[in-house]
Design a protein around this motif. Structure first.
Motif, short mmCIF file in Angstrom:
data_model
loop_
_atom_site.label_atom_id
_atom_site.label_comp_id
_atom_site.label_asym_id
_atom_site.label_seq_id
_atom_site.Cartn_x
_atom_site.Cartn_y
_atom_site.Cartn_z
N LEU A 5 0.78 -1.11 -0.03
CA LEU A 5 0.08 0.00 -0.07
C LEU A 5 0.82 1.17 -0.19
O LEU A 5 0.43 2.34 -0.57
CB LEU A 5 -1.03 0.08 1.07
N GLY A 6 2.07 1.05 0.52
CA GLY A 6 2.86 2.26 0.46
C GLY A 6 3.36 2.75 -0.75
O GLY A 6 4.07 3.91 -0.79
N THR A 7 3.16 2.00 -1.85
CA THR A 7 3.66 2.49 -3.14
C THR A 7 2.90 3.47 -3.86
O THR A 7 3.03 3.92 -5.04
CB THR A 7 4.12 1.26 -4.08
N LEU A 8 1.43 3.35 -3.24
CA LEU A 8 0.37 3.93 -3.99
C LEU A 8 0.43 5.62 -3.69
O LEU A 8 0.63 6.00 -2.33
CB LEU A 8 -0.84 3.64 -3.55
N PRO A 9 0.36 6.69 -4.59
CA PRO A 9 0.23 7.89 -4.31
C PRO A 9 -1.05 8.13 -3.14
O PRO A 9 -1.84 7.33 -3.14
CB PRO A 9 -0.23 8.67 -5.62
N PRO A 10 -0.88 9.22 -2.22
CA PRO A 10 -1.73 9.40 -1.15
C PRO A 10 -3.26 9.20 -1.85
O PRO A 10 -4.11 8.85 -1.38
CB PRO A 10 -1.59 10.56 -0.63
N ARG A 11 -3.34 9.93 -2.89
CA ARG A 11 -4.86 10.33 -3.42
C ARG A 11 -5.60 8.69 -3.86
O ARG A 11 -6.57 8.57 -3.69
CB ARG A 11 -4.97 10.90 -4.56
N ASP A 12 -4.35 7.93 -4.63
CA ASP A 12 -5.05 6.91 -5.03
C ASP A 12 -5.17 5.81 -3.98
O ASP A 12 -6.11 5.05 -3.92
CB ASP A 12 -4.05 5.94 -6.05
N ARG A 13 -4.40 5.89 -2.77
CA ARG A 13 -4.70 4.96 -1.71
C ARG A 13 -5.82 5.26 -0.89
O ARG A 13 -6.59 4.35 -0.71
CB ARG A 13 -3.28 5.13 -0.82
N GLU A 14 -6.12 6.60 -0.72
CA GLU A 14 -7.40 6.91 -0.17
C GLU A 14 -8.61 6.42 -0.90
O GLU A 14 -9.69 6.11 -0.54
CB GLU A 14 -7.46 8.24 0.04
N ALA A 15 -8.62 6.43 -2.29
CA ALA A 15 -9.69 6.11 -3.16
C ALA A 15 -9.89 4.32 -3.07
O ALA A 15 -10.91 4.07 -3.08
CB ALA A 15 -9.49 6.48 -4.49
N LEU A 16 -8.76 3.94 -2.94
CA LEU A 16 -8.61 2.42 -2.84
C LEU A 16 -9.60 2.02 -1.50
O LEU A 16 -10.32 1.02 -1.50
CB LEU A 16 -7.41 1.86 -3.18
N LEU A 17 -9.08 2.72 -0.34
CA LEU A 17 -9.50 2.24 0.99
C LEU A 17 -10.99 2.59 1.24
O LEU A 17 -11.78 1.97 1.81
CB LEU A 17 -8.62 2.91 1.98
N ALA A 18 -11.39 3.83 0.11
CA ALA A 18 -12.75 4.13 0.22
C ALA A 18 -13.80 2.87 -0.27
O ALA A 18 -14.96 3.12 0.02
CB ALA A 18 -13.12 5.38 -0.43
N MET A 19 -13.22 2.13 -1.27
CA MET A 19 -13.78 0.99 -1.80
C MET A 19 -14.07 -0.04 -1.09
O MET A 19 -14.74 -0.79 -1.39
CB MET A 19 -13.08 0.65 -3.11
N ILE A 20 -13.24 -0.16 0.26
CA ILE A 20 -13.24 -1.34 0.65
C ILE A 20 -14.21 -1.27 1.98
O ILE A 20 -13.99 -0.35 2.68
CB ILE A 20 -11.87 -1.61 1.01
N GLU A 21 -15.09 -2.38 2.24
CA GLU A 21 -15.97 -2.19 3.50
C GLU A 21 -15.28 -2.25 4.62
O GLU A 21 -14.09 -3.17 4.58
CB GLU A 21 -17.13 -3.40 3.28
N VAL A 22 -15.65 -1.62 5.62
CA VAL A 22 -14.99 -1.72 6.87
C VAL A 22 -14.83 -2.83 7.83
O VAL A 22 -14.13 -3.24 8.44
CB VAL A 22 -15.80 -0.69 7.73
N ARG A 23 -15.60 -4.03 7.17
CA ARG A 23 -15.84 -5.23 7.92
C ARG A 23 -14.35 -5.95 7.50
O ARG A 23 -14.35 -6.96 7.99
CB ARG A 23 -17.06 -6.10 7.30
#
Length: 435
Positions: free
Chosen positions: A171-189
Motif C-alpha cells: 500500500l505504501g507504493t500508492l500515491p496518497p490520493r489513489d490509496r485513499e480512493a482504494l480504501l474508500a472502496m473497501i468495506e469496513v468489515r
C-alpha cells in the motif's frame, strides 16, 4: 496514512488453504468446486473460490448441499489435519528464509518484519516468496505489505481481491490520493478484528469504509467503542500498536477433544479415546516447554437427541508434582474418567484438559518424596522425546501409551469417509507416478 513510509511488515497468506492442499497432488481438481468438511463430515469448514461464488457459507451442513453439489459438481473432502499441518510447516519454513523476524499467526498465515532490511525492494521480494512457495509446495499465496500488521492484513486482502496486483500489494507504493480512493472502496468489515456485529455498529455511526475508519479520531473511537478498536485505528494510521510476536505466547490451558464417529457406550472404548487425546495434548505441552499441575476429563451425550438420557460430566484432579510425562498424565486422566463414567448412556464426545500450566524451566521436578533419581528423570525425558520424534515422523498415534488397551473396532474415531491420502507423511500413501 499519507506521509507514512512504505510498509516493512508483510503478511503471507495461503489462498483457500485446505482446498488448495487437496489440489496439490490432484491437478485434475484445478477449477473444480471443492469443500472441506468438519469432524465426522458434518459441516463446511473451507470452500474453494468456485464454491464461494455459489454463496455457500462456512458452517453449512453437508447434507443440505447435496442437491447444489450434484448440480454444480461440488466435491467434498474430510478434514485431513495431518496433511494440512505438514503442508503448513513447509510453507512456514520457506517464508522464514526471507526474514529472521517471523510470527506464525495461524495455520495458513505468517507475518514477516523487514525492518532490518531497509534497502530491500518489497514488491520484488513478495513475488519471490510467491514463486518459491508455488514451486516448492504447489500452494498459491498472496503477500501484503504495510507499515503495521493491520495495514499488512489489509494489503493482503487487496492482493487477493484485485487481480491487477498479481498477488502482491504494498500500500505504501500508492500515491496518497489513489490509496485513499482504494480504501474508500473497501468495506469496513474487511479490517482485521472488525467482525460482523462491530461492522454494523460502525456503519450505523457513519463509518462504512476503511477510509472512513482510518480518518476517525482514535480518542473518539475509544470513548464510543473500545480501546481495542482505538488501537486498530492507530494501526490504520500507520502507528504500530501490535508488535511482531516471534515467540508465540504459551497456552494457559491445553484441550484435546473430538466428536465420535459412532456412539460409544463402554468404559474401555472411552478410555482408549482419552488415551489418544492425552497423547496429543501432552505433545503440545512439551512443545511449548510447559508442565501441567492438573488434569481434567469430560464426556458428553448428545443434548440434541431429546429421546436420550442426558449425562455430560466433567472432573479435574490435581497432580502431586506437575509433569509433562505422557504416561503420568494418561494414568491420571484414566483415573478421572473412571470417577465420572456411568453405564447406560450414549456418549458422543470426550475430551481432556491440561490445566494450571507452568514453565518447565521454572520447576525442579521430582516425585512426592524427592527420591526419583536423576537417572530416572533422564530416562523419562528420553522416552517422551522418542515418542514425539516417532509420531512427528510417522504421524500422530504411531507410538503411544498402551494402558487403555487397543480396540480393533474404534467406533470413537471420527467418521472421515471422504479422506484424501496422507501424501506427505506416510510412505504407503505417497503419490505414484508412472511413465
Amino acid at each position: 496514512m499519507s506521509g507514512t513510509p512504505p510498509g516493512r511488515i508483510a503478511l503471507v497468506d495461503v489462498n483457500n488453504f485446505y482446498c488448495s492442499c487437496e489440489r496439490v497432488f490432484r491437478p485434475d481438481l484445478e477449477n473444480v468446486p471443492l469443500v472441506v468438511l468438519s469432524n465426522n463430515d458434518g459441516c463446511v469448514v473451507a470452500r474453494s473460490a468456485e464454491v464461494k461464488t455459489l454463496g455457500v457459507s462456512v458452517g453449512t451442513p453437508w447434507f443440505q448441499l447435496r442437491d447444489l453439489a450434484k448440480k454444480h459438481g461440488i466435491l467434498a473432502f474430510s478434514s485431513n489435519y495431518t496433511f494440512y499441518g505438514d503442508m503448513s510447516s513447509r510453507v512456514m519454513r520457506i517464508v522464514g528464509q526471507f526474514s529472521p523476524d517471523q510470527e506464525i499467526y495461524s495455520i495458513d498465515e505468517t507475518f514477516l518484519d523487514f525492518a532490518r532490511q531497509p534497502h530491500l525492494e518489497l514488491v520484488a521480494t513478495g513475488r519471490a516468496i510467491r514463486a518459491r512457495i508455488q514451486q516448492w509446495t504447489g500452494l498459491p499465496v498472496c503477500v501484503g505489505f504495510g507499515y503495521t500488521k493491520t495495514l499488512a492484513k489489509l494489503a493482503n486482502h487487496v492482493a487477493k481481491k484485485y487481480p491487477e496486483w498479481q498477488g502482491v500489494c504494498d500500500l505504501g507504493t500508492l500515491p496518497p490520493r489513489d490509496r485513499e480512493a482504494l480504501l474508500a472502496m473497501i468495506e469496513v468489515r474487511e479490517v482485521w478484528g472488525v467482525g460482523r456485529r462491530l461492522a454494523a455498529q460502525l456503519i450505523a455511526a457513519g463509518i462504512p469504509s476503511v477510509a472512513d475508519l482510518q480518518a476517525c479520531d482514535p480518542k473518539w473511537i475509544r470513548a464510543r467503542f473500545s480501546v481495542v478498536l482505538e488501537r486498530t485505528v492507530r494501526e490504520l494510521q500507520g502507528r504500530t500498536c501490535l508488535d511482531l510476536e516471534t515467540m508465540g505466547p504459551a497456552r494457559k490451558e491445553i484441550i484435546a477433544s473430538r466428536s465420535f464417529g459412532s456412539p460409544v457406550y463402554r468404559l474401555d472404548e472411552l478410555a482408549e479415546a482419552i488415551r489418544e487425546y492425552m497423547a496429543r495434548a501432552a505433545c503440545r505441552l512439551r512443545q511449548q516447554g510447559s508442565v501441567a499441575a492438573s488434569v481434567g476429563v469430560w464426556i458428553e451425550t448428545n443434548r440434541f437427541r431429546k429421546q436420550d438420557s442426558q449425562y455430560s460430566p466433567s472432573a479435574t484432579l490435581p497432580l502431586v508434582v506437575p509433569t509433562d510425562d505422557t504416561r503420568l498424565l494418561t494414568q491420571t486422566a484414566q483415573a478421572v474418567l473412571r470417577t465420572v463414567f456411568r453405564s447406560g448412556y450414549r456418549y458422543v464426545k470426550a475430551g481432556v484438559m491440561l490445566l494450571d500450566l507452568r514453565a518447565r524451566r521454572d520447576l525442579q521436578q521430582g516425585d512426592l518424596f524427592g527420591i526419583e533419581s536423576a537417572v530416572m528423570t533422564a530416562r523419562r525425558a528420553a522416552l517422551t522425546a522418542t515418542l514425539d520424534r516417532v509420531n512427528a515422523k510417522w504421524g500422530p498415534g504411531t507410538l503411544g501409551i498402551g494402558s487403555a488397551g487397543l480396540q480393533r473396532d474404534r467406533r470413537w474415531m471420527m467418521a472421515r469417509g471422504k479422506l484424501s491420502p496422507a501424501y506427505t507423511t506416510k510412505w504407503s500413501e505417497l503419490r505414484r507416478v508412472r511413465a
